[in-house]
Scaffold this motif. Structure first.
Motif, PDB file in Angstrom:
ATOM      1  N   SER A  52      -0.406  16.914   1.030  1.00 43.79           N
ATOM      2  CA  SER A  52      -0.269  15.820   0.071  1.00 43.79           C
ATOM      3  C   SER A  52       0.880  14.893   0.485  1.00 43.79           C
TER       4      SER A  52
ATOM      5  N   LEU B  82       0.572   4.514  -2.524  1.00 43.95           N
ATOM      6  CA  LEU B  82       0.307   5.874  -2.035  1.00 43.95           C
ATOM      7  C   LEU B  82       1.468   6.813  -2.329  1.00 43.95           C
ATOM      8  N   THR B  83       2.670   6.265  -2.302  1.00 48.48           N
ATOM      9  CA  THR B  83       3.833   7.104  -2.623  1.00 48.48           C
ATOM     10  C   THR B  83       3.768   7.560  -4.078  1.00 48.48           C
TER      11      THR B  83
ATOM     12  N   LEU C 183       3.285   5.483   6.075  1.00 47.45           N
ATOM     13  CA  LEU C 183       3.209   4.069   5.710  1.00 47.45           C
ATOM     14  C   LEU C 183       4.541   3.561   5.177  1.00 47.45           C
ATOM     15  N   THR C 184       5.256   4.430   4.509  1.00 42.60           N
ATOM     16  CA  THR C 184       6.566   4.015   3.991  1.00 42.60           C
ATOM     17  C   THR C 184       7.511   3.711   5.153  1.00 42.60           C
TER      18      THR C 184
ATOM     19  N   SER D  86       1.396   8.688   2.969  1.00 43.31           N
ATOM     20  CA  SER D  86       2.338   7.780   2.310  1.00 43.31           C
ATOM     21  C   SER D  86       3.687   7.792   3.028  1.00 43.31           C
TER      22      SER D  86
ATOM     23  N   ILE E 247      -6.490  -0.394   7.405  1.00 45.75           N
ATOM     24  CA  ILE E 247      -6.364   1.059   7.488  1.00 45.75           C
ATOM     25  C   ILE E 247      -7.715   1.670   7.222  1.00 45.75           C
ATOM     26  N   GLN E 248      -8.025   2.701   7.936  1.00 41.72           N
ATOM     27  CA  GLN E 248      -9.308   3.348   7.761  1.00 41.72           C
ATOM     28  C   GLN E 248      -9.223   4.807   8.152  1.00 41.72           C
ATOM     29  N   SER E 249      -9.686   5.664   7.282  1.00 52.04           N
ATOM     30  CA  SER E 249      -9.755   7.072   7.655  1.00 52.04           C
ATOM     31  C   SER E 249     -11.155   7.353   8.150  1.00 52.04           C
TER      32      SER E 249
ATOM     33  N   SER F 201       1.306  10.258  -4.438  1.00 53.32           N
ATOM     34  CA  SER F 201       1.762  11.564  -3.930  1.00 53.32           C
ATOM     35  C   SER F 201       2.792  12.186  -4.888  1.00 53.32           C
TER      36      SER F 201
ATOM     37  N   LEU G 145       0.821  -1.208   0.000  1.00 50.26           N
ATOM     38  CA  LEU G 145       0.000   0.000   0.000  1.00 50.26           C
ATOM     39  C   LEU G 145       0.860   1.265   0.000  1.00 50.26           C
ATOM     40  N   SER G 146       1.949   1.227   0.759  1.00 49.75           N
ATOM     41  CA  SER G 146       2.770   2.442   0.827  1.00 49.75           C
ATOM     42  C   SER G 146       3.363   2.761  -0.548  1.00 49.75           C
TER      43      SER G 146
ATOM     44  N   ASP H 209       1.120  14.273  -7.273  1.00 46.31           N
ATOM     45  CA  ASP H 209       0.353  15.379  -6.667  1.00 46.31           C
ATOM     46  C   ASP H 209      -1.121  15.078  -6.449  1.00 46.31           C
ATOM     47  N   MET H 210      -1.422  13.828  -6.218  1.00 48.97           N
ATOM     48  CA  MET H 210      -2.806  13.494  -5.878  1.00 48.97           C
ATOM     49  C   MET H 210      -2.987  13.704  -4.374  1.00 48.97           C
ATOM     50  N   ASN H 211      -4.085  14.347  -3.962  1.00 49.04           N
ATOM     51  CA  ASN H 211      -4.401  14.457  -2.538  1.00 49.04           C
ATOM     52  C   ASN H 211      -5.302  13.301  -2.143  1.00 49.04           C
ATOM     53  N   LEU H 212      -4.898  12.589  -1.121  1.00 46.06           N
ATOM     54  CA  LEU H 212      -5.712  11.487  -0.634  1.00 46.06           C
ATOM     55  C   LEU H 212      -6.708  12.062   0.355  1.00 46.06           C
ATOM     56  N   SER H 213      -8.009  12.022   0.029  1.00 41.93           N
ATOM     57  CA  SER H 213      -8.955  12.614   0.967  1.00 41.93           C
ATOM     58  C   SER H 213      -9.640  11.546   1.798  1.00 41.93           C
ATOM     59  N   LYS H 214      -9.444  10.293   1.427  1.00 40.03           N
ATOM     60  CA  LYS H 214     -10.073   9.225   2.207  1.00 40.03           C
ATOM     61  C   LYS H 214      -9.458   7.894   1.840  1.00 40.03           C
ATOM     62  N   ILE H 215      -9.270   7.036   2.810  1.00 40.56           N
ATOM     63  CA  ILE H 215      -8.809   5.679   2.505  1.00 40.56           C
ATOM     64  C   ILE H 215      -9.491   4.721   3.452  1.00 40.56           C
ATOM     65  N   GLN H 216      -9.826   3.579   2.962  1.00 40.27           N
ATOM     66  CA  GLN H 216     -10.501   2.599   3.791  1.00 40.27           C
ATOM     67  C   GLN H 216     -10.229   1.206   3.268  1.00 40.27           C
TER      68      GLN H 216
END
Lengths: 279, 279
Positions: B206, A213-214, B213-214, B210, B226-228, A217, A209-210, A220-227
């Motif tokens: 931003s 997500l890396t 998690l890294t 990540s 993981i849950q936001s 990022s 997952l990291s 330049d994507m903003n993560l506004s929610k993860i589940q």
């Protein structure tokens, strides 16, 4: 012709309020559904649907992610509604006459401080807020109070005895507007797209997952929610539901291309305009 | 003396089943609670609690994360229970006599294929599975069937007409064992700790997640969940609930030290032994 919108609950529910606000300026006719699954069925048949996805009022929202994915629905928009509860009763009722308060258990919980000021009232849980209002009105339940949206009180002829009775005034629910993919294409031809909802599975290796997500990022994507949600039938393997916001749509498509090789079963649930928020 | 365990629901519920299994070998006396909030109150008063956290049966589990955090409870263990539904009725009832089936709405949904074989039966939703069983038994509701745990059927004197009536046989619920921090210390003195539940907030920049998690993956932590969750009162800022599994406890503590400067309000909800799973 009125715009039909499938909602969970009946007219006057918070889903109805969200639909009216999102489609402001259009005449909206709610199509009441008993369950979220029924909403999905209406969407598959071509109706637009409104579905709470993240909130403190309706319970089971994890399931709604699954329903949208399984039902092959497309997210075309979102609306963030401030949940403002009213306390209503049959016209002429005084607060001190209230012996019982009916509402959805979470609505009751959210108004606990206010309800504590009515020591004589028994709290009785019902299926939904608007349904309680309709029931009290139809059955002429004297001495019953209801916690519901102002819209429900007005619609069923109850009198609002107190307004904004929720303890936390900053209580929002996020609703998604969903449509069948072919209709979504049509609806979104000229739409702004600066938010996306994705779902994917990951191999159960440390750091998978990291990595994803890396990369997001870096683009330049903003993560506004993860589940993460367990995959039914493959215990303790997970699907990840991710919301991204972005300024540059092309960059977003490039980011997607970059993560696809590291994910399994990546699916775009929708690309849409980041939602307005009610005050 | 029996070990008291606060559960949501009554004796015979799946929470009760999970408590009996987790504390196998000890005599467990469930302390029934109407709500999860009430479970937390019992835990604050010194009773051990059992709480579903991730499942497909009880709804609102997002809230349970919040309740555990707000209630300052410590997670001391977990149990993964396979949810196996029984179909029960008053003794002597035949399947073809059933005119109505009572249970929790999600239990009914999970047994849809089986229920479709009873075309004459009306499905009526109730608050919980064990409560339905007790009600049918106490009120001598002839012609009523119930979807519930075998334990509930046996406890309230119903006859099991069919076993394993859930559509998906690989349906698990994860339950957490929670305790007041001072009692948790005592309970866990010799316990294995190879799993941790953490919660933290992140600045809304931003890539902040990540980075965290890294670092965790550099320290060989496995992310199992993981849950936001939106922070109430600070709309659309998020808390992250993370579960880690690890082999080396020292490495885990080092990983924590490494992420603390990049997070806000990091809180350890519990360190415990990864749960057994029922077959």
């Amino acid at each position: 012709m009125k715009k039909k919108v499938a909602i969970q609950g009946i007219a006057g529910s918070y889903h109805d309020v969200a639909a009216q606000r999102y489609f402001e300026g259009e005449a909206v006719e709610p199509v009441p559904c008993d369950t979220f699954r029924e909403v999905i069925e209406h969407v598959s048949a071509g109706t637009v649907g409104m579905m709470a996805i993240e909130n403190t009022i309706a319970g089971s929202l994890l399931q709604n992610h699954e329903l949208i994915r399984e039902g092959n629905c497309r997210i075309v928009g979102e609306y963030k509604l401030r949940i403002m509860h009213s306390f209503a009763a049959l016209p002429g009722t005084r607060a001190e006459d209230i012996t019982e308060v009916n509402s959805h258990p979470i609505a009751l919980m959210q108004c606990r401080d206010f309800l504590d000021t009515l020591p004589g009232a028994k709290l009785v849980e019902c299926d939904d807020t608007a349904g309680s209002a309709r029931w009290v009105a139809e059955k002429q339940m004297h001495g019953h109070g209801v916690i519901c949206a102002r819209r429900a009180a007005e619609m069923y002829g109850l009198e609002v005895l107190a307004e904004g009775v929720e303890t936390n005034k900053r209580n929002y629910t996020r609703f998604l507007v969903i449509a069948r993919p072919d209709l979504a294409e049509h609806m979104q031809q000229e739409a702004v797209r600066n938010k996306a909802s994705l779902v994917f599975a990951l191999p159960h290796t440390s750091g998978s997952l990291s990595k994803v997500l890396t990369i997001l990022s870096f683009y330049d994507m903003n993560l506004s929610k993860i589940q993460s949600l367990p995959i039914i039938g493959r215990e303790w393997e997970y699907m990840f539901y991710v919301n991204l916001t972005f300024e540059d749509y092309t960059r977003y498509r490039q980011a997607l291309e970059a993560i696809i090789p590291l994910t399994n079963d990546l699916k775009i649930l929708g690309e849409y305009e980041q939602g307005k928020q009610s005050i």
